[in-house]
Design a protein around this motif. Sequence first.
Motif, PDB file in Angstrom:
ATOM      1  N   TYR A  51       0.759  -1.079   0.176  1.00 31.27           N
ATOM      2  CA  TYR A  51       0.040  -0.019   0.059  1.00 31.27           C
ATOM      3  C   TYR A  51       0.932   1.346  -0.087  1.00 31.27           C
ATOM      4  O   TYR A  51       1.718   1.375   0.785  1.00 31.27           O
ATOM      5  CB  TYR A  51      -0.995   0.089   1.173  1.00 31.27           C
ATOM      6  CG  TYR A  51      -1.866  -0.972   0.893  1.00 31.27           C
ATOM      7  CD1 TYR A  51      -3.177  -0.586   0.535  1.00 31.27           C
ATOM      8  CD2 TYR A  51      -1.998  -2.111   1.815  1.00 31.27           C
ATOM      9  CE1 TYR A  51      -4.218  -1.575   0.249  1.00 31.27           C
ATOM     10  CE2 TYR A  51      -2.856  -3.288   1.445  1.00 31.27           C
ATOM     11  CZ  TYR A  51      -4.215  -2.681   0.875  1.00 31.27           C
ATOM     12  OH  TYR A  51      -5.013  -3.830   1.038  1.00 31.27           O
ATOM     13  N   GLY A 175      -2.431   4.976   0.145  1.00 32.86           N
ATOM     14  CA  GLY A 175      -3.627   4.190   0.596  1.00 32.86           C
ATOM     15  C   GLY A 175      -3.939   3.071  -0.713  1.00 32.86           C
ATOM     16  O   GLY A 175      -4.586   2.198  -0.459  1.00 32.86           O
ATOM     17  N   GLN A 176      -3.379   3.319  -1.843  1.00 31.61           N
ATOM     18  CA  GLN A 176      -3.809   2.594  -3.001  1.00 31.61           C
ATOM     19  C   GLN A 176      -2.821   1.420  -3.023  1.00 31.61           C
ATOM     20  O   GLN A 176      -1.773   1.526  -2.756  1.00 31.61           O
ATOM     21  CB  GLN A 176      -3.639   3.284  -4.493  1.00 31.61           C
ATOM     22  CG  GLN A 176      -3.877   2.686  -5.456  1.00 31.61           C
ATOM     23  CD  GLN A 176      -3.778   3.537  -6.744  1.00 31.61           C
ATOM     24  OE1 GLN A 176      -3.853   4.578  -6.640  1.00 31.61           O
ATOM     25  NE2 GLN A 176      -3.537   2.863  -8.047  1.00 31.61           N
ATOM     26  N   GLN A 177      -3.444   0.401  -3.314  1.00 30.36           N
ATOM     27  CA  GLN A 177      -2.695  -1.021  -3.175  1.00 30.36           C
ATOM     28  C   GLN A 177      -1.836  -1.377  -4.736  1.00 30.36           C
ATOM     29  O   GLN A 177      -2.915  -0.836  -5.686  1.00 30.36           O
ATOM     30  CB  GLN A 177      -3.463  -2.127  -3.035  1.00 30.36           C
ATOM     31  CG  GLN A 177      -2.766  -3.622  -2.768  1.00 30.36           C
ATOM     32  CD  GLN A 177      -3.592  -4.735  -2.233  1.00 30.36           C
ATOM     33  OE1 GLN A 177      -4.738  -4.718  -2.657  1.00 30.36           O
ATOM     34  NE2 GLN A 177      -3.078  -5.725  -1.653  1.00 30.36           N
ATOM     35  N   ASN A 344      -5.658  -3.938   6.322  1.00 26.45           N
ATOM     36  CA  ASN A 344      -5.794  -2.775   5.262  1.00 26.45           C
ATOM     37  C   ASN A 344      -5.706  -1.221   6.089  1.00 26.45           C
ATOM     38  O   ASN A 344      -4.807  -0.596   5.532  1.00 26.45           O
ATOM     39  CB  ASN A 344      -7.148  -2.868   4.521  1.00 26.45           C
ATOM     40  CG  ASN A 344      -7.451  -4.080   3.575  1.00 26.45           C
ATOM     41  OD1 ASN A 344      -6.373  -4.674   3.665  1.00 26.45           O
ATOM     42  ND2 ASN A 344      -8.461  -4.238   3.362  1.00 26.45           N
ATOM     43  N   GLN A 347      -2.329  -0.285   6.895  1.00 21.46           N
ATOM     44  CA  GLN A 347      -1.386   0.056   5.671  1.00 21.46           C
ATOM     45  C   GLN A 347      -1.893   1.245   4.942  1.00 21.46           C
ATOM     46  O   GLN A 347      -1.930   1.306   3.736  1.00 21.46           O
ATOM     47  CB  GLN A 347      -1.007  -1.141   4.810  1.00 21.46           C
ATOM     48  CG  GLN A 347      -0.345  -2.025   5.501  1.00 21.46           C
ATOM     49  CD  GLN A 347      -0.080  -3.511   4.906  1.00 21.46           C
ATOM     50  OE1 GLN A 347       0.621  -3.636   4.021  1.00 21.46           O
ATOM     51  NE2 GLN A 347      -1.028  -4.544   5.119  1.00 21.46           N
ATOM     52  N   HIS A 349      -5.296   1.804   4.014  1.00 21.81           N
ATOM     53  CA  HIS A 349      -6.469   1.503   3.158  1.00 21.81           C
ATOM     54  C   HIS A 349      -7.453   1.465   4.126  1.00 21.81           C
ATOM     55  O   HIS A 349      -7.917   0.237   4.813  1.00 21.81           O
ATOM     56  CB  HIS A 349      -5.955   0.186   2.220  1.00 21.81           C
ATOM     57  CG  HIS A 349      -7.109  -0.034   1.290  1.00 21.81           C
ATOM     58  ND1 HIS A 349      -7.326   0.571   0.138  1.00 21.81           N
ATOM     59  CD2 HIS A 349      -8.285  -0.921   1.532  1.00 21.81           C
ATOM     60  CE1 HIS A 349      -8.542   0.362  -0.309  1.00 21.81           C
ATOM     61  NE2 HIS A 349      -8.944  -0.697   0.190  1.00 21.81           N
ATOM     62  N   ARG A 350      -8.422   2.537   4.497  1.00 20.08           N
ATOM     63  CA  ARG A 350      -9.253   2.604   5.415  1.00 20.08           C
ATOM     64  C   ARG A 350     -10.735   2.075   4.741  1.00 20.08           C
ATOM     65  O   ARG A 350     -11.498   2.988   4.610  1.00 20.08           O
ATOM     66  CB  ARG A 350      -9.373   3.914   5.864  1.00 20.08           C
ATOM     67  CG  ARG A 350      -7.975   4.266   6.991  1.00 20.08           C
ATOM     68  CD  ARG A 350      -8.109   5.231   7.866  1.00 20.08           C
ATOM     69  NE  ARG A 350      -6.909   5.345   8.460  1.00 20.08           N
ATOM     70  CZ  ARG A 350      -6.721   4.937   9.629  1.00 20.08           C
ATOM     71  NH1 ARG A 350      -7.459   4.291  10.306  1.00 20.08           N
ATOM     72  NH2 ARG A 350      -5.564   5.065  10.354  1.00 20.08           N
ATOM     73  N   HIS A 351     -10.859   1.010   4.222  1.00 19.11           N
ATOM     74  CA  HIS A 351     -12.037   0.553   3.621  1.00 19.11           C
ATOM     75  C   HIS A 351     -12.108  -1.031   4.162  1.00 19.11           C
ATOM     76  O   HIS A 351     -11.270  -1.652   4.202  1.00 19.11           O
ATOM     77  CB  HIS A 351     -11.923   0.631   2.268  1.00 19.11           C
ATOM     78  CG  HIS A 351     -11.766   2.128   1.578  1.00 19.11           C
ATOM     79  ND1 HIS A 351     -12.582   3.049   1.574  1.00 19.11           N
ATOM     80  CD2 HIS A 351     -10.344   2.802   1.134  1.00 19.11           C
ATOM     81  CE1 HIS A 351     -12.109   3.996   1.114  1.00 19.11           C
ATOM     82  NE2 HIS A 351     -11.021   3.823   0.857  1.00 19.11           N
ATOM     83  N   ASN A 354     -13.746  -5.580  -0.257  1.00 21.08           N
ATOM     84  CA  ASN A 354     -14.485  -5.401  -1.355  1.00 21.08           C
ATOM     85  C   ASN A 354     -15.688  -6.588  -1.323  1.00 21.08           C
ATOM     86  O   ASN A 354     -15.358  -7.430  -1.028  1.00 21.08           O
ATOM     87  CB  ASN A 354     -13.874  -5.612  -2.742  1.00 21.08           C
ATOM     88  CG  ASN A 354     -12.936  -4.176  -2.945  1.00 21.08           C
ATOM     89  OD1 ASN A 354     -13.206  -3.051  -2.379  1.00 21.08           O
ATOM     90  ND2 ASN A 354     -11.987  -4.318  -3.493  1.00 21.08           N
TER      91      ASN A 354
END
Length: 426
Positions: A51, A175-177, A344, A347, A349-351, A354
């Motif tokens: 990330y 935050g993008q993987q 997530n 690292q 990515h606060r979501h 999916n």
Amino acid sequence: MIPPQVESATYLGCGTESGLISIDQALALILEKIQLSGTETLELNAALNRYLAEDIFSAIQLPLFSQSAVDGYAINPTDSVEHHFEDVIQAHSQFTLIGEIRAGQSAELTLQAGQALRIFTGAEIPQGTTTVARQEIVQIINAESIEITEHLKIHADIRDAGEEITVGQLLAQAGQQLSVGAIASLSMAGVQQVQVYQYPKIAVVITGDEVAKSSADFEAGKIFDANAPLIQAWFQQQNQKVDIFHVADTAEAVNSLLADLNQKYDLILTTGGVSVGDYDFIRPVALDLGFQQIFWKVKQKPGKPMLFAEFIRTDGSVCYLLGLPGNPAAVYVGMHIYTQTVLNALQGHRHIPNGFKAALTHDLKADARERILRMSISFDQATLKVSSLSNQQSHMLSNLMHANALVRIPAGEKIHAGQSVDGFFI
């Protein structure tokens, strides 16, 4: 902090007692509380699935220079060439051929009116070029002359410098993987190193005196351990290493282990010991050691006695504790929904993981708790559909041979065939 959802004070069965929060509330609390891991700089080719810890802006334009989109001929029509209509070069126009340029060569020639240059895909467009004629519509008259056989628009098959990416354009966000495609895209833009969040250091604690260490143990009523292999394989799929510990069901053993781990790890993941049994020591021991409970007990099935807590060290860093119930199906659900969310968030990515919507193929009765069922996905006439598998009890895992989704069934609601439900791919 999101308040616990209010329940009736009357106990009407498992999952109806007061103090339980919903799955969505639990996930929101995880995202709210988690602090980011540290960062490190990696070579781009070593950063797959990591990330990003910073926004990345392009230092160059793409294409770097105007280039040919095809194998053909760069041409510059003369003023005397008759135009069939505006911005179109008429068929049968002829040009003097003065050389060629391949991809990777510098375009040092300048085309004068009436001249053409053999050019190949990706090669730099020479000065004076107005159009590229693909080789399929060019007839060679002799070694020095060509003729186009079809009408040709001005500026055809020219890739303009900067038409895809401009200098300073945002390429990727913190935050993008980094997927395979993202790495390819950044590489094309000349990015060679990236700053990413560090993998958290994770300890996995397997509780339970009932776990067999050898075949001889089965005579004493012990069982095979599914949780440790399940968790280890799950983390291998995430490309993350973990340290696995087994601990006896005594307060002293749990205390000694957690007191050591909370100083060395970013996340302690436990299985078992978080309910209210006589030998469930994870929660009381953790609280005695100074862990602060963020939530305990989620209105879900399987996995109600879910625990999430934090330990703030003297230097301000944090060790998180995610306590999963001991039944392997609850562990499996907890890994895909809660552990994934924690990783997530650590690292950047606060979501939540999916999900998808699909039509259920059959009726389902109501239950006091929201259920997370193992199901199989199929396509039927372009419609995504899900079907429950047998053996859904929390101690059963055999249906994982066929499951490829976890599906959320709302609490207190009967679901009819054809109704849309929410799920996670697994």
